[in-house]
Write an enzyme that holds these catalytic residues in place. Structure first.
Site, short mmCIF file in Angstrom:
data_model
loop_
_atom_site.label_atom_id
_atom_site.label_comp_id
_atom_site.label_asym_id
_atom_site.label_seq_id
_atom_site.Cartn_x
_atom_site.Cartn_y
_atom_site.Cartn_z
N HIS A 264 -6.74 -6.22 1.96
CA HIS A 264 -6.60 -5.38 0.61
C HIS A 264 -6.26 -3.97 1.12
O HIS A 264 -5.36 -3.45 0.60
CB HIS A 264 -7.79 -5.41 -0.27
N GLU A 265 -7.02 -3.27 1.80
CA GLU A 265 -6.78 -2.08 2.18
C GLU A 265 -5.81 -1.82 2.89
O GLU A 265 -5.04 -0.81 2.87
CB GLU A 265 -8.05 -1.24 2.89
N HIS A 268 -2.62 -1.13 0.66
CA HIS A 268 -2.51 0.35 0.48
C HIS A 268 -2.14 1.14 1.45
O HIS A 268 -1.22 1.97 1.29
CB HIS A 268 -4.19 0.69 0.10
N GLU A 294 -2.42 -0.24 -6.43
CA GLU A 294 -3.02 -1.27 -6.50
C GLU A 294 -2.27 -2.75 -6.46
O GLU A 294 -2.62 -3.90 -5.78
CB GLU A 294 -4.24 -1.48 -7.42
#
Length: 496
Positions: A264-265, A268, A294
């Site tokens: 997930h990160e 980003h 997001e």
């Protein structure tokens, strides 16, 4: 020597601001990862001082004339887009007094630092002592922004994270989701009740998990010369495009969440690392909105990371780092990462129940900022909505209830809707990608992730804030936000 144009002078000022933001981002990252506890008061004061410096740089009286003069100059398309974003930053800054900016920064640092020990101690009353001040200052900020914009107080705060979005539009989308999501969750859980899922046998040493995470980050194209992975209480992505810091947290009895937290990160981080380098010091070179941000993390985690094709690709890495066991077969990993089970924790939630966590927070924080409830009312409302939306009992469990998130500690009200907006954008991107490249999943399973990265780079990363959000999404996918793609994705993955 020629006299600088008004636009050139503005660009020079915003380059200086970008350097201030850089320092603020790294000092904030250190506060969350490396700083010893006794350093917090001094760090809070230093960060507040930096916020004041940024505010003063944005509100110098001469800027009004410079912006007006620049708007009359002959500018290219990117310069014109940059000037639009400069004006927006300047207008918002001028609505807030320096004293409020400083007070809110100090209150947020104190509340977040205390929360780190209050959450594990289940100490809601102790948390309230700091949180009331954060709420008071956030309401004052919201009211000032609302009076100038004509928006409601909550919409005025949400506009900071998702320009142009309103709570009425969010509520319409969320009302639709609430009409079909509970039934879909029931259907999927009934289907999954007949499945056999092997639970991996630990412990999973932190160093092994970290090594696995680093290998997956390499696979996902993270540039380690321009960033790093660390540990924090709450996973996040910080820093700046040239120096991206991501964090995760580990449990030796459960590797599942930490690995997807890293995926997930990394989404980003790839967005930040892919922003247009020639424009990084200017507002037009920055990420478009938090919903778009997001959408990148959820493109990586949900669309790519939990797909059977990607899990087939990384299964050998999981076995290499964690052990050879049948639970780490690609098929079993796919079952693990698509298991639907309502639970307490948002960041650990499965893809299907996650939107319910966001809807709950949106409804509570909107009522809080609009003055319909007070901070003291949050636990009862939380308990009521968790029971109604997910069938989970959180009474008395503040640690895993209303104390679980970091966002409210620093007054980031209006941020939460970005998560589900991001999931919807991500579903729309991948619907477009698969339409354009029907063999996408075959390529992913074979280790070729370039089609995903190239599409995101071309359509999202390299565009920065050149386009406003609706136009960015429409240029990428051929239509504005269409939540139908999100529902179709969930139905296909979990029932197809």
């Amino acid at each position: 020597m020629t006299t600088p144009t008004a636009y050139t002078a503005l660009a020079e000022r915003f380059t200086r601001l970008y350097r201030y933001y850089h320092l603020h981002a790294i000092a904030s990252w250190d506060q969350a990862t490396m700083m010893p506890p006794k350093g917090n008061e001094a760090r809070a004061a230093a960060l507040a001082e930096l916020q004041v410096l940024i505010h003063r740089t944005l509100t110098e009286p001469g800027l009004a004339g410079q912006i007006a003069a620049a708007e009359e100059e002959s500018l290219g398309e990117m310069e014109r887009a940059n000037l639009r974003e400069i004006r927006r930053s300047w207008e918002q800054a001028n609505l807030l007094p320096e004293s409020l900016v400083e007070a809110k920064a100090l209150a947020g640092s104190r509340c977040e630092h205390a929360w780190r020990t209050q959450r594990p101690a289940n100490d809601w009353q102790g948390f309230l002592a700091n949180f009331r001040e954060v709420v008071r200052l956030s309401r004052e900020e919201a009211q000032r922004l609302a009076e100038a914009s004509g928006l409601s107080p909550y919409d005025a705060l949400m506009d900071k994270y998702e320009p142009g979005m309103t709570s009425a539009a969010i509520e319409s989308v969320f009302t639709d989701v609430k009409s079909w999501l509970p039934g879909l969750i029931r259907q999927v859980r009934e289907r999954q009740a007949g499945e056999t899922v092997l639970q991996p046998v630990g412990p999973f040493p932190v160093e092994s998990q970290r090594a696995l995470g680093l290998d997956v980050m390499k696979l996902l194209g993270f540039d380690f010369d321009g960033g790093r992975l660390d540990v924090s209480v709450h996973p996040f992505c910080g820093g700046v495009a040239e120096d991206v810091r991501i964090t995760t947290r580990y449990r030796e009895d459960d590797f599942v969440q930490s690995l997807m937290g890293i995926v997930h990160e990394t989404g980003h981080a790839r967005y930040e690392q892919g922003l247009p380098r020639d424009w990084l010091s200017q507002p037009v070179g920055l990420a478009r909105s938090m919903g778009v941000h997001e959408s990148q993390s959820l493109s990586f985690e949900m669309q790519l990371g939990r797909s059977p094709a990607f899990l087939e690709l990384i299964a050998p890495l999981v076995r290499r780092h964690l052990s050879e066991q049948e639970a780490f077969s690609a098929a079993n990993l796919a079952r693990l990462y698509t298991r639907v089970q309502p639970g307490f924790i948002r960041v650990d939630a499965d893809e299907l129940t996650y939107p319910a966590h966001i809807i709950l927070r949106f409804e509570i924080e909107r009522a809080l900022i609009e003055g319909e409830i007070e901070a003291e009312d949050i636990p009862a409302l939380w308990d009521e909505k968790m029971q109604a939306y997910l069938g989970v009992d959180t009474r008395g469990n503040f640690t895993n209830g209303c104390l679980q998130d970091i966002h409210w500690t620093d007054g980031s009200f209006g941020y939460f809707p970005s998560y589900t907006l991001g999931a919807m954008y991500a579903a729309q991107y991948f619907a477009t990608l698969r339409r354009q490249q029907p063999d996408l999943d075959t390529q992913i399973a074979a280790g070729n992730l370039a089609p995903v990265f190239d599409w995101l780079d071309r359509n999202i990363w390299s565009q920065g804030s050149r386009w406003q959000t609706d136009e960015l999404v429409e240029r990428a996918t051929g239509e504005a936000l269409n939540p139908a793609h999100f529902r179709a994705h969930l139905e296909l993955r979990y029932l197809g």
